[in-house]
Each structure stands twice: as structure tokens, then as C-alpha cells.
Motif scaffolding. Structure first.
Motif, PDB file in Angstrom:
ATOM      1  N   GLY A 184     -18.718   8.189  -8.737  1.00 10.29           N
ATOM      2  CA  GLY A 184     -19.525   9.057  -9.577  1.00 10.29           C
ATOM      3  C   GLY A 184     -18.780  10.275 -10.084  1.00 10.29           C
ATOM      4  O   GLY A 184     -19.307  11.036 -10.913  1.00 10.29           O
ATOM      5  N   VAL A 185     -17.539  10.485  -9.611  1.00 12.77           N
ATOM      6  CA  VAL A 185     -16.763  11.651 -10.050  1.00 12.77           C
ATOM      7  C   VAL A 185     -16.239  11.464 -11.465  1.00 12.77           C
ATOM      8  O   VAL A 185     -16.211  12.399 -12.262  1.00 12.77           O
ATOM      9  CB  VAL A 185     -15.590  11.907  -9.075  1.00 12.77           C
ATOM     10  N   GLY A 186     -15.832  10.253 -11.777  1.00 12.40           N
ATOM     11  CA  GLY A 186     -15.251   9.956 -13.086  1.00 12.40           C
ATOM     12  C   GLY A 186     -13.742  10.011 -13.057  1.00 12.40           C
ATOM     13  O   GLY A 186     -13.145  10.782 -12.300  1.00 12.40           O
ATOM     14  N   THR A 187     -13.111   9.164 -13.871  1.00 10.86           N
ATOM     15  CA  THR A 187     -11.653   9.097 -13.904  1.00 10.86           C
ATOM     16  C   THR A 187     -11.136   8.957 -15.328  1.00 10.86           C
ATOM     17  O   THR A 187     -11.866   8.599 -16.258  1.00 10.86           O
ATOM     18  CB  THR A 187     -11.123   7.874 -13.107  1.00 10.86           C
ATOM     19  N   LEU A 188      -9.849   9.215 -15.462  1.00 15.54           N
ATOM     20  CA  LEU A 188      -9.046   8.731 -16.574  1.00 15.54           C
ATOM     21  C   LEU A 188      -8.204   7.612 -15.998  1.00 15.54           C
ATOM     22  O   LEU A 188      -7.501   7.818 -14.994  1.00 15.54           O
ATOM     23  CB  LEU A 188      -8.145   9.833 -17.138  1.00 15.54           C
ATOM     24  N   ALA A 189      -8.263   6.412 -16.585  1.00 15.54           N
ATOM     25  CA  ALA A 189      -7.633   5.255 -15.960  1.00 15.54           C
ATOM     26  C   ALA A 189      -6.762   4.487 -16.946  1.00 15.54           C
ATOM     27  O   ALA A 189      -7.053   4.418 -18.146  1.00 15.54           O
ATOM     28  CB  ALA A 189      -8.700   4.322 -15.384  1.00 15.54           C
ATOM     29  N   SER A 190      -5.700   3.916 -16.399  1.00 17.91           N
ATOM     30  CA  SER A 190      -4.821   3.033 -17.145  1.00 17.91           C
ATOM     31  C   SER A 190      -4.566   1.808 -16.276  1.00 17.91           C
ATOM     32  O   SER A 190      -4.822   1.839 -15.070  1.00 17.91           O
ATOM     33  CB  SER A 190      -3.515   3.752 -17.478  1.00 17.91           C
ATOM     34  N   PHE A 191      -4.050   0.743 -16.881  1.00 19.55           N
ATOM     35  CA  PHE A 191      -3.885  -0.509 -16.138  1.00 19.55           C
ATOM     36  C   PHE A 191      -2.457  -1.003 -16.210  1.00 19.55           C
ATOM     37  O   PHE A 191      -1.905  -1.227 -17.292  1.00 19.55           O
ATOM     38  CB  PHE A 191      -4.818  -1.578 -16.703  1.00 19.55           C
ATOM     39  N   GLY A 192      -1.862  -1.169 -15.026  1.00 25.91           N
ATOM     40  CA  GLY A 192      -0.534  -1.764 -14.930  1.00 25.91           C
ATOM     41  C   GLY A 192       0.581  -0.733 -14.932  1.00 25.91           C
ATOM     42  O   GLY A 192       0.790  -0.037 -15.918  1.00 25.91           O
ATOM     43  N   ALA A 193       1.301  -0.616 -13.799  1.00 28.27           N
ATOM     44  CA  ALA A 193       2.411   0.330 -13.692  1.00 28.27           C
ATOM     45  C   ALA A 193       3.371  -0.144 -12.610  1.00 28.27           C
ATOM     46  O   ALA A 193       2.989  -0.889 -11.699  1.00 28.27           O
ATOM     47  CB  ALA A 193       1.890   1.723 -13.355  1.00 28.27           C
ATOM     48  N   MET A 194       4.629   0.300 -12.705  1.00 32.66           N
ATOM     49  CA  MET A 194       5.626  -0.027 -11.684  1.00 32.66           C
ATOM     50  C   MET A 194       6.570   1.155 -11.503  1.00 32.66           C
ATOM     51  O   MET A 194       6.929   1.823 -12.479  1.00 32.66           O
ATOM     52  CB  MET A 194       6.436  -1.265 -12.063  1.00 32.66           C
ATOM     53  N   MET A 195       6.946   1.408 -10.249  1.00 33.24           N
ATOM     54  CA  MET A 195       7.977   2.395  -9.935  1.00 33.24           C
ATOM     55  C   MET A 195       8.920   1.775  -8.906  1.00 33.24           C
ATOM     56  O   MET A 195       8.489   1.005  -8.054  1.00 33.24           O
ATOM     57  CB  MET A 195       7.360   3.677  -9.355  1.00 33.24           C
ATOM     58  N   ARG A 196      10.194   2.134  -8.989  1.00 36.11           N
ATOM     59  CA  ARG A 196      11.202   1.624  -8.063  1.00 36.11           C
ATOM     60  C   ARG A 196      11.940   2.806  -7.448  1.00 36.11           C
ATOM     61  O   ARG A 196      12.432   3.690  -8.169  1.00 36.11           O
ATOM     62  CB  ARG A 196      12.194   0.696  -8.766  1.00 36.11           C
ATOM     63  N   PHE A 197      12.031   2.819  -6.113  1.00 36.68           N
ATOM     64  CA  PHE A 197      12.687   3.897  -5.397  1.00 36.68           C
ATOM     65  C   PHE A 197      13.832   3.319  -4.566  1.00 36.68           C
ATOM     66  O   PHE A 197      13.613   2.484  -3.689  1.00 36.68           O
ATOM     67  CB  PHE A 197      11.694   4.627  -4.490  1.00 36.68           C
ATOM     68  N   ASP A 198      15.038   3.780  -4.840  1.00 31.24           N
ATOM     69  CA  ASP A 198      16.228   3.309  -4.129  1.00 31.24           C
ATOM     70  C   ASP A 198      16.401   4.126  -2.856  1.00 31.24           C
ATOM     71  O   ASP A 198      16.604   5.340  -2.906  1.00 31.24           O
ATOM     72  CB  ASP A 198      17.447   3.457  -5.035  1.00 31.24           C
ATOM     73  N   MET A 199      16.319   3.461  -1.706  1.00 32.15           N
ATOM     74  CA  MET A 199      16.446   4.120  -0.410  1.00 32.15           C
ATOM     75  C   MET A 199      17.783   3.809   0.268  1.00 32.15           C
ATOM     76  O   MET A 199      17.981   4.141   1.436  1.00 32.15           O
ATOM     77  CB  MET A 199      15.292   3.689   0.502  1.00 32.15           C
ATOM     78  N   SER A 200      18.711   3.189  -0.461  1.00 35.73           N
ATOM     79  CA  SER A 200      19.916   2.665   0.166  1.00 35.73           C
ATOM     80  C   SER A 200      20.853   3.742   0.705  1.00 35.73           C
ATOM     81  O   SER A 200      21.710   3.453   1.549  1.00 35.73           O
ATOM     82  CB  SER A 200      20.665   1.756  -0.809  1.00 35.73           C
ATOM     83  N   ASP A 201      20.717   4.975   0.242  1.00 37.97           N
ATOM     84  CA  ASP A 201      21.568   6.052   0.755  1.00 37.97           C
ATOM     85  C   ASP A 201      20.820   6.957   1.724  1.00 37.97           C
ATOM     86  O   ASP A 201      21.250   8.080   1.997  1.00 37.97           O
ATOM     87  CB  ASP A 201      22.137   6.880  -0.402  1.00 37.97           C
ATOM     88  N   GLY A 202      19.703   6.463   2.264  1.00 38.44           N
ATOM     89  CA  GLY A 202      18.923   7.257   3.194  1.00 38.44           C
ATOM     90  C   GLY A 202      17.838   8.082   2.543  1.00 38.44           C
ATOM     91  O   GLY A 202      17.108   8.814   3.228  1.00 38.44           O
ATOM     92  N   THR A 203      17.712   7.961   1.225  1.00 33.08           N
ATOM     93  CA  THR A 203      16.685   8.715   0.506  1.00 33.08           C
ATOM     94  C   THR A 203      15.292   8.334   0.993  1.00 33.08           C
ATOM     95  O   THR A 203      14.981   7.152   1.186  1.00 33.08           O
ATOM     96  CB  THR A 203      16.795   8.446  -1.007  1.00 33.08           C
TER      97      THR A 203
END
Length: 306
Positions: A28-47
Motif C-alpha cells: 500500500g506504500v506505492g513504488t516506482l518499478a522497473s523489470f529486469g536488471a543485472m549487476m556483477r561484482f568481482d571478488m577475486s582480489d578480496g573485495t
């Protein structure tokens, strides 16, 4: 210079803020919405991908993940560890069913001090951990999806079946909140390398519904912690955390938060080190996580939509 990985998140927030479809949602609060997203985070150096444009309470996020891994569904354990992020749902149910005008602090105190009250009012139903660790099949047998994934990573790391999820259709109407981050799949690469380096483990998380203001920063942090734990258990190193979102949205009472963070400059992500190797995935504690170099912008308070 490499582009800061947090800009993926800020770009998504700005996209939804400027272009999202305005709608009334379940809360009941209401939103602004979009559909479909991707993010990639590289953790190979300990990040450790903990956002910096507002403080993320990473210990709370990791404690929630550790709670999921226990298979428990009652908020009492969370409250014992000073984690209050799930209280809103049972508190709302208690108020509606009893008509009691009780504060959150008093409700939490009763959960902590009265085991019978906690059993009646503190349980969330068969949410995440129950499905991850104790999925009940039609034969009545319980299935531990996490243990199965770890076993397969050790015995057949090229498998395309190393996944777990929480969308148990038969249990949805018993849950305080249907699973938002509901699909986890692992991928190991470098498993045949002969240069002596350990294989690299990546994790993709599918999220059917994501609150970008409050939920996403917590989820990305705790999912990165899960990747680090599982990689350690199977003698691999973390590589990529890949976050995929379906309905990604900003609540209408989070728009000022969104405007604030997209106006801030991201700071370097911190580093994560696990201080010991527990015997199993069940034995990690918050004290095992050493996070260094975290220097975020100030926290921003915002209400949770129930």
C-alpha cells in the motif's frame, strides 16, 4: 582506471527513479518499478561489495545470512544477536490479530523473555532457511539443498545442477513474506587448470522482487558473504557475485534516499578475510569475518514497507 562497481547500483537506482512505472504495491506504500536488471561484482582480489554511498550495517546483513543457514524461522535467535530486521512482520500480525497497541521494543522484549510467546508470535513460517535446509518432499523426507550443493561442488564441480531455491509453492501461503531472493546457482571455473591455482567460484542470485533502497544493499553484502563461505568450504576462491533482479523498485517513501545516494561519490569497497576455516558451513560465526577499509558515507534512515 576501472569503473567503480557500485556505479552499477547507482545507475539502476537512477534509472528506476527517472523511468520507473508508478504503481500501488502489496504494502500500500506505492513504488516506482522497473523489470529486469543485472549487476556483477568481482571478488577475486578480496573485495567485499558493501555499498559506500550510505552506510550498510554489514554485520547485521551477515548475521541474517548465518541465521538462514541454520534453517531456523523464529525471530528470537535474530533478536538474541541484536538483529531486528524481521520484527515488523510478526509484530504487524500480532497487532492485527490481538488489537494490542504494543511497541516494537515491548514486543521484542516479550519474544526474548517468554519462550511460549516467541513460539506463538515470533515464527515467520517456512521462510528461507527452512526451504534451504529442510525442504519437505512429497514423501515427507527433508532435503538439505545447501549440503547437496557443497557435496556436488566437491565431487562434480562442472555440474550445471549446483543450485538451491526457496520458492516452495506449497508453502507460500504459510510464509510471513514470500522469498524475494529465491534462486541461487553456483559455477566453478578453472577446475582443470594445471597451474596450481585453486578453482574460482561464482554465484548468481535471482531476485523476483527487490527493494532497492533497503533490501538490495543488504542482499548483495550477505550474498557475497555466502559466496566467500562456500568457496572456502570447497577449496576454491570467490570470483564473481552476479545479482539478477526481476521487479526492481523504489518505495515512494524512499525517493529522497535515492536522490541522496545518486548524488554521492562511491568510495573504495572494503576487503573481506575469513579468519578461520570452520569444519562445515554450519559453523561460521560473525567473528570469523574481518572487514577492513570500509569508509562509507553516513547512514540514511528509511521505513520498511510491511
Amino acid at each position: 582506471m576501472a569503473r567503480h562497481q557500485e556505479l552499477q547500483y547507482l545507475d539502476l537506482v537512477e534509472h528506476v527513479l527517472r523511468n520507473g512505472d508508478r504503481r500501488i504495491d502489496r504494502t500500500g506504500v506505492g513504488t516506482l518499478a522497473s523489470f529486469g536488471a543485472m549487476m556483477r561484482f568481482d571478488m577475486s582480489d578480496g573485495t567485499f561489495p558493501v555499498y559506500t554511498t550510505k552506510r550498510v550495517y554489514w554485520k547485521t546483513a551477515v548475521k541474517e545470512m548465518l541465521w538462514f543457514l541454520t534453517g531456523q524461522t523464529n525471530i528470537r535467535t535474530l533478536l538474541e544477536n541484536s538483529v531486528r530486521i524481521w520484527t515488523d512482520w510478526p509484530l504487524d500480525k500480532f497487532r492485527k490479530e490481538t488489537g494490542a497497541d504494543i511497541s516494537q521494543e515491548d514486543f521484542e522484549a516479550r519474544i526474548l523473555n517468554d519462550p511460549q510467546f516467541a513460539a506463538r508470535w515470533g515464527d515467520l513460517g517456512p521462510v528461507y532457511g527452512k526451504q534451504w535446509r529442510r525442504w519437505v518432499g512429497p514423501d515427507g523426507q527433508e532435503y538439505d539443498q545447501i549440503a547437496s550443493v557443497i557435496k556436488t561442488l566437491r565431487s562434480n564441480p562442472a555440474s550445471r545442477r549446483m543450485l538451491f531455491h526457496a520458492w516452495n509453492v506449497a508453502d507460500l501461503d504459510k510464509m510471513a513474506l514470500n522469498p524475494c531472493h529465491n534462486f541461487y546457482q553456483f559455477f566453478a571455473n578453472g577446475i582443470n587448470d594445471r597451474d596450481g591455482r585453486p578453482p574460482r567460484l561464482s554465484l548468481m542470485v535471482g531476485t523476483r522482487s527487490n527493494d532497492l533502497g533497503l533490501g538490495n544493499p543488504f542482499n548483495v553484502c550477505q550474498q557475497a558473504a555466502l559466496l566467500a563461505m562456500v568457496a572456502q568450504q570447497v577449496d576454491m576462491v570467490p570470483h564473481e557475485l552476479i545479482w539478477v533482479g526481476g521487479d526492481v523498485h523504489l518505495y515512494l517513501n524512499h525517493l529522497e534516499l535515492a536522490e541522496t545516494i545518486i548524488g554521492r561519490e562511491p568510495r573504495p569497497f572494503p576487503k573481506l578475510r575469513l579468519l578461520r576455516r570452520p569444519e562445515s558451513i554450519d559453523d561460521y560465526r560473525i567473528e570469523d569475518f574481518e572487514v577492513t577499509g570500509y569508509d562509507p558515507h553516513p547512514a540514511i534512515e528509511a521505513p520498511v514497507a510491511v
